[in-house]
Design an enzyme around this catalytic site. Structure first.
Site, PDB file in Angstrom:
ATOM      1  N   PRO A 197      43.323  42.532  43.255  1.00 24.63           N
ATOM      2  CA  PRO A 197      42.258  42.070  42.361  1.00 24.63           C
ATOM      3  C   PRO A 197      42.692  42.260  40.911  1.00 24.63           C
ATOM      4  O   PRO A 197      43.353  43.247  40.579  1.00 24.63           O
ATOM      5  CB  PRO A 197      41.072  42.961  42.731  1.00 24.63           C
ATOM      6  CG  PRO A 197      41.653  44.148  43.412  1.00 24.63           C
ATOM      7  CD  PRO A 197      42.933  43.697  44.050  1.00 24.63           C
ATOM      8  N   HIS A 198      42.341  41.300  40.072  1.00 23.70           N
ATOM      9  CA  HIS A 198      42.792  41.369  38.681  1.00 23.70           C
ATOM     10  C   HIS A 198      41.847  40.611  37.764  1.00 23.70           C
ATOM     11  O   HIS A 198      41.050  39.796  38.217  1.00 23.70           O
ATOM     12  CB  HIS A 198      44.211  40.814  38.549  1.00 23.70           C
ATOM     13  CG  HIS A 198      44.363  39.417  39.077  1.00 23.70           C
ATOM     14  ND1 HIS A 198      44.573  39.153  40.414  1.00 23.70           N
ATOM     15  CD2 HIS A 198      44.320  38.219  38.469  1.00 23.70           C
ATOM     16  CE1 HIS A 198      44.671  37.846  40.596  1.00 23.70           C
ATOM     17  NE2 HIS A 198      44.499  37.258  39.426  1.00 23.70           N
ATOM     18  N   GLY A 199      41.962  40.937  36.478  1.00 25.18           N
ATOM     19  CA  GLY A 199      41.140  40.263  35.488  1.00 25.18           C
ATOM     20  C   GLY A 199      41.676  40.477  34.096  1.00 25.18           C
ATOM     21  O   GLY A 199      42.509  41.351  33.861  1.00 25.18           O
TER      22      GLY A 199
END
Length: 157
Positions: free
Chosen positions: A66-68
């Protein structure tokens, strides 16, 4: 890039007990917020879950990245958790996820973001490395495995 430039022992958790993708992301957001004073856990969670809504970051073989991207962040920041039990993450191979590496990068760092993700995906595709992670009983053991992986990367470069 060294993974240990992104994480610290305080942002590595072994055998995190969680029951859902949402709760796992919330817990990783809390870990990350503790080391990014300008950001709240809610902002981080919103960034991670917003990306998940575009498509799962479950790579397969029990791994999710997961990334942002967030305004107000000055450098890339990561957190890692092994999960027990594994959870449904809508992964590409439909298998449950038990290894999660959450990555945040500054909003303007598009190229760096993609480079880090590519490096992480390559490393987590190494079955020996992921099995080593799965056998770690503590956060410290996990962190030591990342240090060892970084040393191997430097030797082979």
């Amino acid at each position: 890039m060294n993974i240990t430039e992104l994480i610290s022992p305080q942002r590595v958790v072994a055998r995190l007990g969680t029951t859902s993708k949402k709760r796992a992301l919330e817990q990783l957001a809390e870990l990350l917020a503790g080391h990014a004073p300008s950001l709240t856990p809610e902002e981080i969670f919103d960034s991670l879950i917003g990306r998940e809504r575009l498509g799962s970051t479950g790579l397969g073989q029990g791994v999710a990245l997961p990334h942002g991207r967030l305004a107000g962040l000055t450098e890339p920041l990561g957190a890692f958790a092994s999960l027990d039990p594994a959870i449904d993450f809508d992964a590409i191979d439909h298998q449950p996820v038990d290894l999660m590496f959450a990555l945040l990068v500054p909003a303007e760092s598009t190229d760096e973001h993609l480079q880090i993700l590519a490096d992480l995906a390559r490393r987590f595709s190494d079955k020996g490395f992921t099995e080593d992670l799965r056998h770690a009983a503590t956060g410290e053991e996990l962190y030591q495995r990342f240090l060892t992986q970084d040393a191997r990367q430097r030797e082979s470069a």
